[in-house]
Each structure stands twice: as structure tokens, then as C-alpha cells.
Design an enzyme around this catalytic site. Structure first.
Site, mmCIF file in Angstrom:
data_model
loop_
_atom_site.group_PDB
_atom_site.id
_atom_site.type_symbol
_atom_site.label_atom_id
_atom_site.label_comp_id
_atom_site.label_asym_id
_atom_site.label_seq_id
_atom_site.Cartn_x
_atom_site.Cartn_y
_atom_site.Cartn_z
ATOM 1 C CG ASP A 132 -8.590 -2.875 -22.651
ATOM 2 O OD1 ASP A 132 -9.620 -3.519 -22.823
ATOM 3 O OD2 ASP A 132 -7.481 -3.370 -22.423
ATOM 4 N N PRO A 178 0.957 -1.474 -0.317
ATOM 5 C CG PRO A 178 -0.783 -1.799 1.607
ATOM 6 C CD PRO A 178 0.630 -2.140 1.213
ATOM 7 C CD GLU A 214 1.525 -6.423 10.916
ATOM 8 O OE1 GLU A 214 1.230 -5.304 10.561
ATOM 9 O OE2 GLU A 214 0.661 -7.391 11.159
ATOM 10 N NE ARG A 256 -7.189 -7.288 -20.178
ATOM 11 C CZ ARG A 256 -7.308 -6.236 -20.938
ATOM 12 N NH1 ARG A 256 -6.596 -5.294 -21.107
ATOM 13 N NH2 ARG A 256 -8.484 -6.360 -21.709
HETATM 14 C C1 4GO Z 1 -0.207 -4.778 -1.458
HETATM 15 C C2 4GO Z 1 -0.107 -5.479 -0.453
HETATM 16 C C3 4GO Z 1 -2.292 -3.863 -0.238
HETATM 17 C C4 4GO Z 1 -1.484 -3.781 -1.341
HETATM 18 C C5 4GO Z 1 -0.889 -5.601 0.655
HETATM 19 C C6 4GO Z 1 -1.982 -2.932 -2.243
HETATM 20 N N1 4GO Z 1 -2.056 -4.731 0.842
HETATM 21 N N2 4GO Z 1 -2.728 -1.821 -2.096
HETATM 22 N N3 4GO Z 1 -0.575 -6.434 1.574
HETATM 23 O O1 4GO Z 1 -1.126 -3.096 -3.419
HETATM 24 C C7 4GO Z 1 2.748 -6.687 2.982
HETATM 25 C C8 4GO Z 1 2.039 -7.599 3.891
HETATM 26 C C9 4GO Z 1 1.721 -5.884 2.020
HETATM 27 C C10 4GO Z 1 0.918 -7.848 3.352
HETATM 28 C C11 4GO Z 1 0.618 -7.048 1.943
#
Ligand code: 4GO
Length: 229
Positions: free
Chosen positions: A169, A89, A116, A154
Site C-alpha cells: 500500500d 475536524p 454542530e 483491511r
Molecule cells: C469529522 C466530522 C469532518 C470530520 C465532521 C473530519 N467533519 N475531517 N463533521 O474528520 C460534528 C458534526 C463533526 C459534524 C461532524
């Protein structure tokens, strides 16, 4: 194109190899996929891949050494260093433009975190790009990695049949897609827009372009740019 994926759950990637466009593309040798389980690169008898966070707090962190050794093993199979992507994230948002950029790499390695996340020193030393698929959290990087891979696959020439080309698309011209209709002409009292039934293709193209613009204005004004006016 070759994908290497570092994951504690390699079986999840059967979702790509067993169904749909991504299955046909791998069968046609448009890409290859190899999964790597960092548990096989651990050095202790318990095959430990995670440890408690320095500074305290909840959860566990993926350890540097098994991941680094996995990356080294991947590099050992390749002619050149792969483009290494970590899904989190905290990454830069994945967009259709970013997806198109990624098709230029011959070798992409995707690092999927669990718990985590991974020790930041692995990210700092070995990751080329941290990417997020959206502003939300999931339990592991595997589903985000599969979404990125599907979006890239794709776009590989030959992956989509002529009848499903990527040029139409959503986002390919910076706009949302227009609505689509198929038979029957009337369903539960709802008709197909008459312009689509009249066979005037210049008029149909103009209608679809207007629909794309209107839908983007209404639903995603944030992505409208000057070049769409
Ligand atoms: C990526 C990985 C969300 C995303 C994640 C995303 N959550 N929004 N979780 O792209 C590290 C441990 C990140 C769990 C993972």
C-alpha cells in the site's frame, strides 16, 4: 475485533457490511459491528437528541445525556472499556501509522456527531481520542467513521487476499505507491513501461522503488523523511 458505532443514521453503515473487503471480513467473522442510535436513549416523548448552543449562534448541539447513556449501554455489553473515538475536524490527523495503531484494540467505539457537534463535556469525560480524516468539514461523523473503519478492517490479518496484501500500500513504507498497469500492452497509443514487460524482477523492484520516491518527492514532499534516502 468489535466496532460499536453511535449514530443517528445506522443505515449508513450498510455501506461497509454490504460491499467489498469489509463485507467479506464481517462474513468471515474477522470483526463485528453494532450500531447504537442515541435517539433510543432519550427520556422525553419527542426523543430529542439535540438542543440550542449556550452562548447563542447557529445550529444545534448533540446533548450529553443520550450519548452518555448510549456509551454506558455499550460498556454493559463489553468485558473491558472500549477505546472511544470521536470524529471531528478538531481531531488529530488520521495517518496510516494511526490506523495501524488502532488495530491493537479489541473494542473500538466510534462516536458520530451531527449538527454542530456534541456537547464538549461528553468529549472531555468519555472520549479517549479525537480524530480527523482531513482538513475539511462534512455533515456528520458517519462517513469519516466508515473511512477509519475501512482502513483498520483491511489491516486485520486475513481481510485481504494474498493478491492484495497491505504491504504494498501507499504509506506502508512512508512513500506513495508506484503506478500500475494491466492489459492491453498498448491502449490509445500508450504503452506499458518496457521494464515491466521484460521479466527481470530485481530490475522491476528497483524501478518501482524509484517511481515511489520520485512521485513522493514531486507530489508530497511534506511526507518525505531522511529514512527514505
Ligand atoms: C469529522 C466530522 C469532518 C470530520 C465532521 C473530519 N467533519 N475531517 N463533521 O474528520 C460534528 C458534526 C463533526 C459534524 C461532524
Amino acid at each position: 475485533m468489535r466496532f460499536d458505532v453511535i449514530t443517528l443514521f445506522p443505515e449508513m453503515f450498510e455501506a461497509l457490511t454490504e460491499s467489498g473487503v469489509s463485507r467479506r471480513a464481517i462474513q468471515s467473522e474477522l470483526y463485528t459491528l453494532k450500531t447504537w442510535n442515541p435517539r433510543q436513549f432519550t427520556l422525553d416523548k419527542h426523543k430529542t437528541v439535540d438542543d440550542r448552543p449556550y452562548g447563542g449562534g447557529p445550529g444545534m448541539v448533540m446533548m450529553y445525556q443520550p450519548l452518555k447513556d448510549t456509551l454506558s449501554a455499550i460498556e454493559g455489553e463489553l468485558q473491558a472499556k472500549p477505546h472511544v473515538v470521536y470524529l471531528s475536524p478538531q481531531g488529530q490527523p488520521l495517518t496510516q501509522q494511526k490506523v495501524a495503531d488502532l488495530t491493537q484494540y479489541d473494542n473500538i467505539t466510534l462516536l458520530c456527531g451531527r449538527y454542530e457537534g456534541v456537547d464538549e463535556r461528553l468529549v472531555a469525560s468519555s472520549v479517549d481520542e479525537e480524530i480527523s480524516i482531513g482538513d475539511f468539514v462534512v455533515s456528520g461523523g458517519e462517513l469519516p467513521a466508515m473511512m477509519l473503519m475501512d482502513a483498520v478492517i483491511r489491516l486485520i490479518p486475513g481481510a485481504l487476499g494474498h493478491s492484495q496484501s497491505a504491504e504494498q500500500d501507499s504509506f506502508s513504507d512512508g512513500l506513495l505507491d508506484c503506478p500500475h498497469y494491466t492489459r492491453p500492452e498498448v491502449v490509445d497509443g500508450m504503452s506499458v513501461p518496457s521494464v515491466l514487460m521484460e521479466g527481470n524482477h530485481a530490475k522491476i523492484d528497483a524501478w518501482r522503488q524509484a517511481q515511489k520516491l520520485a512521485r513522493t518527492q514531486q507530489r508530497r514532499p511534506d511526507i518525505l523523511s531522511d529514512k527514505n534516502s
